[in-house]
Design a protein around this motif. Structure first.
Motif, PDB file in Angstrom:
ATOM      1  N   ALA A 131     -43.952  20.951   3.865  1.00 49.49           N
ATOM      2  CA  ALA A 131     -43.729  21.699   5.086  1.00 49.49           C
ATOM      3  C   ALA A 131     -44.527  21.165   6.265  1.00 49.49           C
ATOM      4  CB  ALA A 131     -44.075  23.180   4.854  1.00 49.49           C
ATOM      5  N   ALA A 132     -45.651  20.478   6.010  1.00 49.32           N
ATOM      6  CA  ALA A 132     -46.476  19.930   7.077  1.00 49.32           C
ATOM      7  C   ALA A 132     -46.014  18.556   7.531  1.00 49.32           C
ATOM      8  CB  ALA A 132     -47.938  19.864   6.624  1.00 49.32           C
ATOM      9  N   GLY A 133     -45.034  17.986   6.842  1.00 53.56           N
ATOM     10  CA  GLY A 133     -44.562  16.657   7.197  1.00 53.56           C
ATOM     11  C   GLY A 133     -45.151  15.547   6.363  1.00 53.56           C
ATOM     12  N   GLY A 134     -45.982  15.866   5.392  1.00 55.36           N
ATOM     13  CA  GLY A 134     -46.512  14.859   4.489  1.00 55.36           C
ATOM     14  C   GLY A 134     -45.503  14.488   3.424  1.00 55.36           C
ATOM     15  N   GLU A 135     -45.688  13.322   2.826  1.00 59.22           N
ATOM     16  CA  GLU A 135     -44.780  12.865   1.782  1.00 59.22           C
ATOM     17  C   GLU A 135     -45.306  13.267   0.408  1.00 59.22           C
ATOM     18  OE1 GLU A 135     -42.720   8.974   3.910  1.00 59.22           O
ATOM     19  OE2 GLU A 135     -44.013   8.697   2.160  1.00 59.22           O
ATOM     20  N   LEU A 136     -44.500  14.006  -0.302  1.00 57.13           N
ATOM     21  CA  LEU A 136     -44.823  14.350  -1.683  1.00 57.13           C
ATOM     22  C   LEU A 136     -44.432  13.227  -2.628  1.00 57.13           C
ATOM     23  CD1 LEU A 136     -43.493  18.002  -1.569  1.00 57.13           C
ATOM     24  CD2 LEU A 136     -45.899  17.334  -1.696  1.00 57.13           C
ATOM     25  N   ALA A 137     -43.415  12.465  -2.274  1.00 51.68           N
ATOM     26  CA  ALA A 137     -42.964  11.346  -3.104  1.00 51.68           C
ATOM     27  C   ALA A 137     -42.185  10.373  -2.252  1.00 51.68           C
ATOM     28  CB  ALA A 137     -42.098  11.841  -4.262  1.00 51.68           C
ATOM     29  N   ARG A 138     -42.297   9.099  -2.595  1.00 52.84           N
ATOM     30  CA  ARG A 138     -41.486   8.034  -1.995  1.00 52.84           C
ATOM     31  C   ARG A 138     -41.204   7.043  -3.109  1.00 52.84           C
ATOM     32  NH1 ARG A 138     -40.182   5.137   2.851  1.00 52.84           N
ATOM     33  NH2 ARG A 138     -40.952   6.875   4.111  1.00 52.84           N
ATOM     34  N   GLU A 139     -39.967   7.018  -3.599  1.00 57.62           N
ATOM     35  CA  GLU A 139     -39.595   6.192  -4.736  1.00 57.62           C
ATOM     36  C   GLU A 139     -38.427   5.291  -4.373  1.00 57.62           C
ATOM     37  OE1 GLU A 139     -41.018   5.924  -7.595  1.00 57.62           O
ATOM     38  OE2 GLU A 139     -42.393   7.644  -7.616  1.00 57.62           O
ATOM     39  N   ARG A 140     -38.632   3.981  -4.508  1.00 55.90           N
ATOM     40  CA  ARG A 140     -37.563   3.022  -4.237  1.00 55.90           C
ATOM     41  C   ARG A 140     -36.604   2.937  -5.417  1.00 55.90           C
ATOM     42  NH1 ARG A 140     -37.711  -0.492  -0.197  1.00 55.90           N
ATOM     43  NH2 ARG A 140     -36.532  -2.035  -1.408  1.00 55.90           N
ATOM     44  N   SER A 141     -35.314   2.783  -5.122  1.00 54.38           N
ATOM     45  CA  SER A 141     -34.318   2.616  -6.177  1.00 54.38           C
ATOM     46  C   SER A 141     -33.028   2.142  -5.540  1.00 54.38           C
ATOM     47  CB  SER A 141     -34.084   3.921  -6.940  1.00 54.38           C
ATOM     48  OG  SER A 141     -33.218   4.777  -6.213  1.00 54.38           O
ATOM     49  N   ASP A 142     -32.058   1.809  -6.401  1.00 51.53           N
ATOM     50  CA  ASP A 142     -30.721   1.446  -5.937  1.00 51.53           C
ATOM     51  C   ASP A 142     -29.742   2.605  -6.092  1.00 51.53           C
ATOM     52  OD1 ASP A 142     -31.301  -1.208  -5.169  1.00 51.53           O
ATOM     53  OD2 ASP A 142     -31.222  -1.866  -7.261  1.00 51.53           O
ATOM     54  N   LEU A 143     -30.234   3.802  -6.358  1.00 51.42           N
ATOM     55  CA  LEU A 143     -29.355   4.956  -6.495  1.00 51.42           C
ATOM     56  C   LEU A 143     -28.725   5.277  -5.150  1.00 51.42           C
ATOM     57  CD1 LEU A 143     -31.620   7.218  -8.749  1.00 51.42           C
ATOM     58  CD2 LEU A 143     -29.712   5.757  -9.463  1.00 51.42           C
ATOM     59  N   GLY A 144     -27.424   5.542  -5.157  1.00 43.95           N
ATOM     60  CA  GLY A 144     -26.689   5.776  -3.915  1.00 43.95           C
ATOM     61  C   GLY A 144     -27.088   7.064  -3.223  1.00 43.95           C
ATOM     62  N   ALA A 145     -27.097   7.016  -1.890  1.00 49.47           N
ATOM     63  CA  ALA A 145     -27.474   8.189  -1.104  1.00 49.47           C
ATOM     64  C   ALA A 145     -26.528   9.360  -1.357  1.00 49.47           C
ATOM     65  CB  ALA A 145     -27.505   7.830   0.378  1.00 49.47           C
ATOM     66  N   GLU A 146     -25.240   9.090  -1.482  1.00 48.97           N
ATOM     67  CA  GLU A 146     -24.277  10.182  -1.671  1.00 48.97           C
ATOM     68  C   GLU A 146     -24.469  10.871  -3.011  1.00 48.97           C
ATOM     69  OE1 GLU A 146     -22.122  11.692   0.383  1.00 48.97           O
ATOM     70  OE2 GLU A 146     -23.212  10.494   1.853  1.00 48.97           O
ATOM     71  N   ARG A 147     -24.761  10.102  -4.042  1.00 47.52           N
ATOM     72  CA  ARG A 147     -24.994  10.700  -5.364  1.00 47.52           C
ATOM     73  C   ARG A 147     -26.253  11.553  -5.347  1.00 47.52           C
ATOM     74  NH1 ARG A 147     -25.712   5.849  -8.831  1.00 47.52           N
ATOM     75  NH2 ARG A 147     -25.807   7.317 -10.567  1.00 47.52           N
TER      76      ARG A 147
END
Length: 239
Positions: A131-147
Protein backbone atom coordinates in the motif's frame (compact mmCIF):
# COMPACT_ATOMS: atom_id res chain seq x y z
CA UNK A 1 -0.24 -23.34 -18.58
CA UNK A 2 -2.92 -22.08 -16.19
CA UNK A 3 -4.85 -24.71 -14.28
CA UNK A 4 -7.02 -25.18 -11.23
CA UNK A 5 -5.09 -26.62 -8.34
CA UNK A 6 -6.06 -27.71 -4.83
CA UNK A 7 -8.36 -25.26 -3.13
CA UNK A 8 -9.28 -23.70 -6.49
CA UNK A 9 -5.91 -21.94 -6.73
CA UNK A 10 -4.79 -21.07 -10.26
CA UNK A 11 -1.33 -22.32 -11.28
CA UNK A 12 0.50 -20.42 -14.01
CA UNK A 13 3.67 -22.03 -15.36
CA UNK A 14 5.41 -22.92 -18.59
CA UNK A 15 3.84 -26.38 -18.48
CA UNK A 16 5.13 -29.71 -19.76
CA UNK A 17 5.52 -28.39 -23.30
CA UNK A 18 8.19 -25.94 -22.18
CA UNK A 19 10.14 -28.76 -20.53
CA UNK A 20 9.92 -30.89 -23.68
CA UNK A 21 11.24 -28.00 -25.77
CA UNK A 22 14.15 -27.45 -23.39
CA UNK A 23 15.15 -31.05 -22.65
CA UNK A 24 14.56 -32.45 -26.14
CA UNK A 25 14.77 -29.42 -28.41
CA UNK A 26 17.94 -27.83 -27.01
CA UNK A 27 20.08 -31.01 -27.25
CA UNK A 28 18.75 -31.84 -30.72
CA UNK A 29 19.40 -28.31 -31.91
CA UNK A 30 22.86 -28.51 -30.35
CA UNK A 31 23.61 -31.80 -32.07
CA UNK A 32 22.61 -30.36 -35.44
CA UNK A 33 24.68 -27.25 -34.85
CA UNK A 34 27.64 -29.35 -33.73
CA UNK A 35 27.45 -31.51 -36.83
CA UNK A 36 27.26 -28.42 -39.04
CA UNK A 37 30.26 -26.82 -37.38
CA UNK A 38 32.18 -30.09 -37.65
CA UNK A 39 31.51 -30.15 -41.37
CA UNK A 40 33.06 -26.66 -41.60
CA UNK A 41 35.77 -27.31 -39.01
CA UNK A 42 38.66 -26.76 -41.43
CA UNK A 43 37.30 -23.40 -42.52
CA UNK A 44 36.38 -22.37 -38.96
CA UNK A 45 39.87 -23.26 -37.68
CA UNK A 46 41.35 -20.68 -40.07
CA UNK A 47 39.18 -17.82 -38.75
CA UNK A 48 41.40 -15.84 -36.34
CA UNK A 49 38.42 -14.31 -34.47
CA UNK A 50 36.52 -17.58 -33.89
CA UNK A 51 36.92 -19.18 -30.43
CA UNK A 52 38.16 -22.74 -29.82
CA UNK A 53 40.24 -22.83 -33.00
CA UNK A 54 42.41 -25.61 -31.59
CA UNK A 55 39.32 -27.76 -31.07
CA UNK A 56 38.14 -27.24 -34.66
CA UNK A 57 41.61 -27.95 -35.99
CA UNK A 58 41.54 -31.24 -34.08
CA UNK A 59 38.13 -32.14 -35.51
CA UNK A 60 39.40 -31.35 -39.00
CA UNK A 61 42.28 -33.84 -38.59
CA UNK A 62 40.07 -36.66 -37.35
CA UNK A 63 38.24 -39.00 -39.74
CA UNK A 64 34.57 -38.20 -40.32
CA UNK A 65 33.29 -41.29 -38.47
CA UNK A 66 34.95 -39.95 -35.34
CA UNK A 67 34.74 -36.17 -35.70
CA UNK A 68 31.01 -35.93 -36.47
CA UNK A 69 29.76 -37.90 -33.44
CA UNK A 70 32.16 -36.07 -31.10
CA UNK A 71 31.36 -32.61 -32.51
CA UNK A 72 27.61 -33.22 -32.33
CA UNK A 73 27.82 -34.70 -28.82
CA UNK A 74 29.79 -31.77 -27.39
CA UNK A 75 27.29 -29.15 -28.54
CA UNK A 76 24.34 -31.40 -27.59
CA UNK A 77 25.82 -31.53 -24.09
CA UNK A 78 25.87 -27.74 -24.07
CA UNK A 79 22.17 -27.89 -24.97
CA UNK A 80 21.55 -30.12 -21.96
CA UNK A 81 23.33 -27.62 -19.73
CA UNK A 82 21.11 -24.84 -21.09
CA UNK A 83 18.04 -27.01 -20.46
CA UNK A 84 19.14 -27.59 -16.86
CA UNK A 85 19.71 -23.88 -16.26
CA UNK A 86 16.41 -23.00 -17.93
CA UNK A 87 14.52 -25.49 -15.77
CA UNK A 88 16.03 -24.00 -12.62
CA UNK A 89 14.97 -20.52 -13.70
CA UNK A 90 11.33 -21.43 -14.44
CA UNK A 91 8.85 -19.50 -12.32
CA UNK A 92 5.61 -21.09 -11.16
CA UNK A 93 2.92 -18.75 -9.81
CA UNK A 94 0.11 -20.26 -7.73
CA UNK A 95 -2.63 -17.71 -7.14
CA UNK A 96 -5.22 -18.29 -4.44
CA UNK A 97 -7.84 -16.08 -2.83
CA UNK A 98 -5.73 -15.26 0.22
CA UNK A 99 -2.12 -15.68 -0.95
CA UNK A 100 0.15 -16.23 -3.94
CA UNK A 101 3.09 -18.61 -4.04
CA UNK A 102 6.11 -17.77 -6.19
CA UNK A 103 8.24 -20.87 -6.79
CA UNK A 104 11.60 -21.10 -8.54
CA UNK A 105 14.61 -23.45 -8.37
CA UNK A 106 13.23 -25.54 -5.51
CA UNK A 107 12.43 -22.51 -3.38
CA UNK A 108 9.10 -20.80 -2.85
CA UNK A 109 7.75 -17.79 -1.04
CA UNK A 110 4.22 -16.81 -0.13
CA UNK A 111 2.78 -13.31 -0.24
CA UNK A 112 -0.52 -12.65 1.54
CA UNK A 113 -3.33 -10.98 -0.41
CA UNK A 114 -3.88 -8.57 2.50
CA UNK A 115 -0.39 -7.09 1.96
CA UNK A 116 -0.81 -6.44 -1.78
CA UNK A 117 -2.17 -3.20 -3.23
CA UNK A 118 -1.23 -3.80 -6.88
CA UNK A 119 0.04 -6.48 -9.26
CA UNK A 120 1.47 -5.81 -12.73
CA UNK A 121 4.03 -6.85 -15.33
CA UNK A 122 7.08 -4.61 -15.71
CA UNK A 123 8.80 -5.85 -18.85
CA UNK A 124 9.39 -9.52 -18.07
CA UNK A 125 9.04 -9.07 -14.30
CA UNK A 126 5.98 -9.84 -12.21
CA UNK A 127 5.74 -7.14 -9.52
CA UNK A 128 3.66 -7.06 -6.33
CA UNK A 129 3.30 -3.68 -4.57
CA UNK A 130 2.26 -2.89 -1.02
CA UNK A 131 0.00 0.00 0.00
CA UNK A 132 2.96 2.37 0.53
CA UNK A 133 4.35 1.73 -2.94
CA UNK A 134 7.13 -0.64 -1.92
CA UNK A 135 7.79 -3.84 -3.81
CA UNK A 136 6.86 -7.05 -2.06
CA UNK A 137 8.17 -9.14 -4.96
CA UNK A 138 9.80 -8.72 -8.36
CA UNK A 139 10.25 -11.98 -10.27
CA UNK A 140 11.47 -12.26 -13.86
CA UNK A 141 9.91 -14.90 -16.10
CA UNK A 142 8.60 -15.59 -19.59
CA UNK A 143 5.04 -16.09 -18.36
CA UNK A 144 2.60 -14.09 -20.48
CA UNK A 145 1.01 -10.96 -19.08
CA UNK A 146 -2.49 -12.02 -20.15
CA UNK A 147 -2.23 -15.39 -18.42
CA UNK A 148 -1.00 -13.76 -15.24
CA UNK A 149 -3.66 -11.06 -15.40
CA UNK A 150 -6.41 -13.65 -15.83
CA UNK A 151 -5.10 -15.69 -12.90
CA UNK A 152 -4.87 -12.74 -10.53
CA UNK A 153 -8.09 -10.98 -11.51
CA UNK A 154 -9.96 -14.29 -11.41
CA UNK A 155 -8.97 -14.61 -7.76
CA UNK A 156 -9.89 -11.01 -6.95
CA UNK A 157 -6.39 -9.51 -6.85
CA UNK A 158 -5.82 -5.83 -7.80
CA UNK A 159 -4.16 -6.16 -11.21
CA UNK A 160 -3.04 -2.90 -12.86
CA UNK A 161 -1.94 -2.52 -16.46
CA UNK A 162 1.23 -0.55 -15.72
CA UNK A 163 3.45 0.57 -12.88
CA UNK A 164 1.57 3.35 -11.06
CA UNK A 165 4.94 4.80 -9.94
CA UNK A 166 6.58 4.70 -13.36
CA UNK A 167 7.01 8.49 -13.53
CA UNK A 168 8.80 8.58 -10.17
CA UNK A 169 11.90 6.66 -11.29
CA UNK A 170 15.19 8.48 -11.84
CA UNK A 171 18.28 7.07 -13.48
CA UNK A 172 21.01 6.36 -10.95
CA UNK A 173 24.16 8.40 -11.40
CA UNK A 174 26.78 8.06 -8.71
CA UNK A 175 26.87 10.96 -6.27
CA UNK A 176 23.63 12.69 -7.29
CA UNK A 177 21.58 13.90 -4.29
CA UNK A 178 18.19 12.61 -3.18
CA UNK A 179 19.05 9.15 -1.89
CA UNK A 180 19.01 8.19 1.79
CA UNK A 181 22.30 7.60 3.57
CA UNK A 182 24.02 4.42 2.42
CA UNK A 183 21.88 3.92 -0.69
CA UNK A 184 24.41 5.35 -3.12
CA UNK A 185 27.07 2.88 -1.95
CA UNK A 186 24.61 0.00 -2.30
CA UNK A 187 23.65 1.10 -5.81
CA UNK A 188 27.33 1.37 -6.69
CA UNK A 189 27.92 -2.19 -5.49
CA UNK A 190 24.79 -3.37 -7.28
CA UNK A 191 25.93 -1.74 -10.54
CA UNK A 192 29.11 -3.80 -10.37
CA UNK A 193 27.02 -6.93 -9.82
CA UNK A 194 24.72 -6.08 -12.74
CA UNK A 195 27.67 -5.37 -15.05
CA UNK A 196 29.23 -8.72 -14.10
CA UNK A 197 25.91 -10.63 -14.47
CA UNK A 198 25.95 -11.68 -10.81
CA UNK A 199 22.18 -11.98 -10.57
CA UNK A 200 22.03 -13.40 -7.04
CA UNK A 201 24.11 -10.55 -5.63
CA UNK A 202 22.00 -7.98 -7.49
CA UNK A 203 18.83 -9.44 -5.98
CA UNK A 204 20.36 -9.40 -2.49
CA UNK A 205 21.37 -5.75 -2.85
CA UNK A 206 17.88 -4.91 -4.13
CA UNK A 207 16.60 -6.21 -0.80
CA UNK A 208 19.08 -4.06 1.12
CA UNK A 209 17.94 -1.00 -0.81
CA UNK A 210 14.30 -1.84 -0.07
CA UNK A 211 15.09 -1.69 3.65
CA UNK A 212 16.20 1.90 3.09
CA UNK A 213 12.98 2.73 1.28
CA UNK A 214 14.51 2.64 -2.22
CA UNK A 215 12.94 0.71 -5.10
CA UNK A 216 15.26 -0.12 -8.00
CA UNK A 217 14.53 -1.42 -11.48
CA UNK A 218 16.84 -2.28 -14.35
CA UNK A 219 16.73 -1.34 -18.00
CA UNK A 220 19.51 -3.33 -19.57
CA UNK A 221 22.59 -2.52 -17.49
CA UNK A 222 21.15 0.80 -16.27
CA UNK A 223 19.63 1.23 -12.81
CA UNK A 224 16.63 3.43 -12.06
CA UNK A 225 15.39 4.21 -8.57
CA UNK A 226 12.56 5.85 -6.65
CA UNK A 227 11.79 6.46 -3.01
CA UNK A 228 8.96 4.78 -1.12
CA UNK A 229 6.72 7.04 0.98
CA UNK A 230 7.33 6.50 4.68
CA UNK A 231 10.78 6.30 6.31
CA UNK A 232 12.30 3.09 7.66
CA UNK A 233 11.70 2.34 11.34
CA UNK A 234 14.44 1.74 13.88
CA UNK A 235 15.01 -1.80 12.63
CA UNK A 236 15.49 -0.64 9.05
CA UNK A 237 12.09 -1.84 7.83
CA UNK A 238 9.53 0.60 6.40
CA UNK A 239 6.50 1.48 8.46
Amino acid sequence: MAARGPGEAVVVSGGAGELVVMWAGFPLLGAGLGAGLTAMSGWVADLPWFPFQGWFALLDRWPAERSFPVGAAVVALAGLVLAFLGTRERLTVTVGRTSVRLHRDGHGRDVARAEVAGVFRDGKALVLLDAAGGELARERSDLGAERLRAAFTGQGWPWVDRDPYEAAYRRWVEGLPGLPAGADALLRARQRAVDADRGGEAVELRGELARLGVVVRDEGKRQYWRLVPGPPDRDGARR
